[in-house]
Write a protein that holds these residues in place. Structure first.
Motif, PDB file in Angstrom:
ATOM      1  N   MET A 147       0.800  -1.225   0.000  1.00 37.12           N
ATOM      2  CA  MET A 147       0.000   0.000   0.000  1.00 37.12           C
ATOM      3  C   MET A 147       0.832   1.272   0.000  1.00 37.12           C
ATOM      4  N   GLN A 148       2.154   1.162   0.160  1.00 42.62           N
ATOM      5  CA  GLN A 148       2.930   2.374   0.390  1.00 42.62           C
ATOM      6  C   GLN A 148       2.904   3.354  -0.780  1.00 42.62           C
ATOM      7  N   LEU A 149       3.055   2.891  -2.024  1.00 47.02           N
ATOM      8  CA  LEU A 149       3.064   3.830  -3.148  1.00 47.02           C
ATOM      9  C   LEU A 149       1.696   4.473  -3.383  1.00 47.02           C
ATOM     10  N   PRO A 150       0.606   3.696  -3.442  1.00 46.37           N
ATOM     11  CA  PRO A 150      -0.692   4.379  -3.536  1.00 46.37           C
ATOM     12  C   PRO A 150      -0.999   5.242  -2.325  1.00 46.37           C
ATOM     13  N   LEU A 151      -0.513   4.822  -1.154  1.00 48.38           N
ATOM     14  CA  LEU A 151      -0.731   5.614   0.051  1.00 48.38           C
ATOM     15  C   LEU A 151      -0.057   6.974  -0.054  1.00 48.38           C
ATOM     16  N   GLY A 152       1.189   7.002  -0.516  1.00 50.14           N
ATOM     17  CA  GLY A 152       1.892   8.278  -0.633  1.00 50.14           C
ATOM     18  C   GLY A 152       1.181   9.249  -1.549  1.00 50.14           C
ATOM     19  N   SER A 153       0.715   8.765  -2.701  1.00 50.14           N
ATOM     20  CA  SER A 153      -0.029   9.634  -3.618  1.00 50.14           C
ATOM     21  C   SER A 153      -1.331  10.113  -2.982  1.00 50.14           C
ATOM     22  N   ALA A 154      -2.003   9.198  -2.253  1.00 46.20           N
ATOM     23  CA  ALA A 154      -3.268   9.575  -1.605  1.00 46.20           C
ATOM     24  C   ALA A 154      -3.045  10.629  -0.535  1.00 46.20           C
TER      25      ALA A 154
END
Length: 416
Positions: free
Chosen positions: A64-71
């Motif tokens: 989840m880290q990459l989508p989390l950062g964008s979110a």
């Protein structure tokens, strides 16, 4: 934030709301170390299966880290954290109801997904609202709160097991997380529209800037092996080492883990106190890591050499010395503009928790393979942990070599 009493109260309220959530996130992360004997006895899990069960949390976390950062950069920490925590509550309930290993793995994966924002959301919020020194202090004290959660996962969990059982324990945590969500909703401010607009700009190119940055590349192996390994051992493998190598009972191992996590709590509290002063004196995170890392590697080598004689005190000393790598995370965030803070933090967190998953499972697979080849329990553990020590040494040598080649690089000057 301002130093006025109103500003201080607001900062403390924000920190407190985040800290409660992170407490339960850390408890869920580390509780498998205390429950390992229960899972092994009740479910018949081998070392590799136990490592996979513990690592499933970190796999969900890392995914989840990459989508989390964008979110986080697009919608802000408050809204994103609340959405993810709803998944964590569902995961805890599913874990309590699971009856087979695949069901436990899926539920553990959901828990990892759900709590994946519990540190990145506050660090992103701190990056927007706190000064550089206050960010490092707040980061260290968030980690201290995490250590308190890991502390609660040891002896207190042992006390609660006869009353609640491990299934009841996860139901209780689900309820507590739901209550903590209310605290976040009430106390954490909505991000200003301007900040959200800035975060939404350049979504596609943001991660390219992060992953190609010299500062990120310099500390990536350190994050994977040293920081990831610290979490992997603290949240799982120190417990089995104490029972299977050191011959401690589960209750004694829980007491040992309590000592380890208490030492980590004290270490992060002290880092929070001294970091603003150290920054003013010219001691940035990377410089401190370069000075302290040899002690941690030597201690790990000594633990492997001592084998059964290496108990909780030795592991506590190793954890305290290795905790210096935690300073790399907020320093990475400070290299990038605030609009990229969520992506920079989450990208580095991806490296860390990918390392946790690989090392938790890999150490278990290594132990199982050596046992299948006829090795004894103690030599198998020593060999697996020695491989981890070599990986840590190589990651620190990479940092040292990069520092020598890029001594005048601007990447870390912002943190100095």
């Amino acid at each position: 934030m301002t130093g006025a009493p109103a500003g201080l109260r607001r900062a403390l309220a924000i920190f407190g709301a985040f800290a409660v959530v992170y407490f339960f996130s850390a408890l869920l992360r580390a509780v498998t170390a205390t429950l390992a004997p229960v899972f092994s006895a009740e479910l018949g899990l081998a070392a590799g299966q136990l490592g996979l069960l513990a690592g499933a949390y970190f796999l969900g976390f890392a995914l989840m880290q990459l989508p989390l950062g964008s979110a986080l950069d697009r919608w802000g920490p408050r809204r994103v954290l609340l959405a993810f925590l709803a998944v964590a509550v569902l995961g805890c309930a599913a874990f309590a109801a699971a009856g087979t290993l695949p069901q436990l793995l899926l539920a553990r994966l959901l828990i990892g997904v759900g709590v994946s924002a519990c540190l990145m959301a506050p660090l992103t919020c701190f990056r927007h609202h706190f000064s550089a020194g206050a960010q490092l202090r707040a980061n260290s004290w968030m980690l201290m709160t995490g250590s308190l959660g890991m502390l609660a996962s040891t002896v207190p969990v042992q006390w609660l097991l006869p009353v609640l059982g491990w299934r009841g324990l996860f139901v209780a945590v689900a309820i507590c997380l739901a209550v903590a969500m209310a605290g976040v909703a009430l106390l954490v401010p909505r991000d200003a529209p301007a900040a959200q607009a800035a975060g939404g700009a350049g979504q596609a190119g943001g991660y390219r800037q992060v992953f190609s940055h010299p500062a990120f590349l310099r500390v990536a192996p350190l994050g994977f092996f040293a920081y990831g390994g610290l979490i992997a051992l603290q949240s799982l493998w120190i417990g089995p080492w104490l029972t299977q190598v050191g011959g401690r009972t589960p209750a004694q191992a829980a007491q040992g883990l309590f000592l380890v996590n208490l030492a980590m709590l004290a270490a992060f509290f002290c880092w929070g106190l001294v970091m603003p002063r150290l920054i003013r004196a010219g001691w940035a995170g990377e410089r401190l890591i370069a000075r302290v890392w040899p002690v941690g590697v030597l201690l790990l080598g000594g633990i492997v050499w001592l084998g059964p004689q290496a108990g909780a005190v030795a592991w506590a000393l190793w954890c305290v010395c290795t905790s210096v790598v935690s300073l790399s995370q907020p320093a990475v965030a400070q290299v990038f503009p605030a609009a990229l803070a969520g992506r920079a933090l989450s990208a580095f967190n991806l490296v860390i928790f990918s390392g946790v998953f690989v090392l938790q499972w890999g150490i278990g697979l290594g132990i199982d393979a050596l046992r299948a080849a006829g090795w004894g329990v103690v030599p198998a553990y020593q060999a697996a942990f020695a491989g981890f020590a070599v990986a840590c040494l190589l990651s620190f040598l990479w940092l040292h070599a990069c520092r020598r080649r890029q001594a005048d690089a601007p990447a870390w000057q912002a943190a100095r």
